[in-house]
Design a protein around this motif. Sequence first.
Motif, PDB file in Angstrom:
ATOM      1  N   ARG A  35       0.742  -1.363  -0.024  1.00 13.91           N
ATOM      2  CA  ARG A  35       0.017   0.047  -0.047  1.00 13.91           C
ATOM      3  C   ARG A  35       0.987   1.154   0.082  1.00 13.91           C
ATOM      4  O   ARG A  35       1.996   1.172   0.733  1.00 13.91           O
ATOM      5  N   GLU A  36       0.183   2.427  -0.824  1.00 15.34           N
ATOM      6  CA  GLU A  36       1.161   3.556  -0.819  1.00 15.34           C
ATOM      7  C   GLU A  36       0.261   4.521  -0.478  1.00 15.34           C
ATOM      8  O   GLU A  36      -0.527   4.765  -1.324  1.00 15.34           O
ATOM      9  N   LEU A  37       0.705   5.267   0.446  1.00 18.31           N
ATOM     10  CA  LEU A  37      -0.434   6.711   0.885  1.00 18.31           C
ATOM     11  C   LEU A  37       0.417   7.933   0.701  1.00 18.31           C
ATOM     12  O   LEU A  37       1.568   8.203   1.514  1.00 18.31           O
ATOM     13  N   ALA A  38      -0.044   8.788  -0.055  1.00 21.87           N
ATOM     14  CA  ALA A  38       0.449   9.968  -0.381  1.00 21.87           C
ATOM     15  C   ALA A  38      -0.287  11.015   0.309  1.00 21.87           C
ATOM     16  O   ALA A  38      -1.534  10.956   0.038  1.00 21.87           O
ATOM     17  N   VAL A  39       0.036  12.124   1.250  1.00 17.10           N
ATOM     18  CA  VAL A  39      -0.769  12.961   1.754  1.00 17.10           C
ATOM     19  C   VAL A  39      -0.256  14.497   1.575  1.00 17.10           C
ATOM     20  O   VAL A  39       0.839  14.443   1.636  1.00 17.10           O
TER      21      VAL A  39
END
Length: 414
Positions: free
Chosen positions: A38-42
């Motif tokens: 999973r990749e989360l960009a914020v």
Amino acid sequence: MSDVKVNNFKATCDQFERASEKLGLESNLAQSLMMPDRELAVEVPLNRDDGSLSIFQGYRIQHNDARGPFKGGIRYHQEVDLDEVRSLAALMTYKTAVVDIPYGGGKGGITVDPRKLSKREIEQLSRRFFRRISPVIGINKDIPAPDVNTNAQIMAWFMDEYSQNEGHSPGIVTGKPIELGGSLGRESATGRGVFFTIREAANEFGINLSKATAVIQGFGNVGSFAAKFLHESECKVIAVSDVTGGLHEPGGLDIPSLIDHVKEHGVIEKSGQGESISNEDILSLDCDFLIPAALGGVIHKMNAENLNCRFVIEAANGPTTPPGDEILFSKSIPVIPDILTNAGGVTVSYFEWVQNLQQFRWEEDEVNSKLEAKMTSAYKEVTTLRKEKNVSFRTAAFMVGIDRVARSVELRGF
Ligand code: NAD
């Protein structure tokens, strides 16, 4: 891309592929083990002290959690990008597996130069970042820790954010202040682990540490503790460097007084010891152990040929590029890789988490001796496989790690 710069994630994939082919891993399984889960960009907005608004980019990459919760640090640096965080997250998966602790791998970061922020701004940025990534964070899901330019105070703010909703939760982060459930021995753990790795290599290759020499690039947490333990074992540390440049003393530097100097002034500059030497020249000094303990990518195809050490000990993450690695292999210089050498930090982070879950504190001697047992047995396992398969330290370490992760994935099923 310049001659020396490489794509970090591609470099990690190359190392992974070499080992997975040796293991005979089925190609779809290998592909799944290499890519992040999973990749989360914020987006991280920050109200600045002058009333203006700044927007920063943040990431949390969860690489693999087959063996335990995702685990890995949060880095604040102006060069943080998706490629770097992905690569560091993958390294964490295989590092935690090499030392056989029940964690997966993750990493996070914000693209920011924290030297340009006030303390209030860093606190606001940290709290906002944690809130943005919190949907995927949890004591049994993903446990952040400090990395470059983050520290125990920032972990305390993360813990506070989480605990406001969930109740007192020290196990949500590691690398905390001792007062909030941090572990004794965590500060020195990575440098101590580097020392145990060198001691095992010295034993294996018949090197008497009291007659050996070491050169260390980087004199921060990892470099200075590695220097301290080497000095205590009578190994001569003949050169060290930091962001201000290097010091060279063929007779051996006085490490305890250099550490005191850095505690007082922050850098090794103006310590009055040795001759000055550049960060590039320090790498080609004649020595037994060359220990890059600062940045990634410092040993590359333009300078690897110039190295004059018997071993490269990767205390930093990713200090040798794949082309650099090939040159060192052709020069018969063994490279003991980051996923083994610097695994002492995450090992004691794991001990910290266990203590938090038990709500019980261990004595420092207990932490250090458990760390010694983990590092020594990881070195032995990597060495056994290295000899059996006639591969490099790096390939053997990846093989040990990948095999453990693959077995857990297969047992759990897709
Ligand atoms: P740190 O910030 O405490 O120290 C970094 C050192 O590198 C400082 O002495 C700094 O002056 C020096 N430095 C910075 N830029 C430099 C340059 N251009 N040339 C030479 N030296 C330079 O960081 P640290 O915690 O010691 O981490 C060092 C490396 O070890 C990083 O790659 C980090 O990811 C890795 N690492 C750290 C830990 C840990 O527990 N701290 C664990 C595993 C891996």
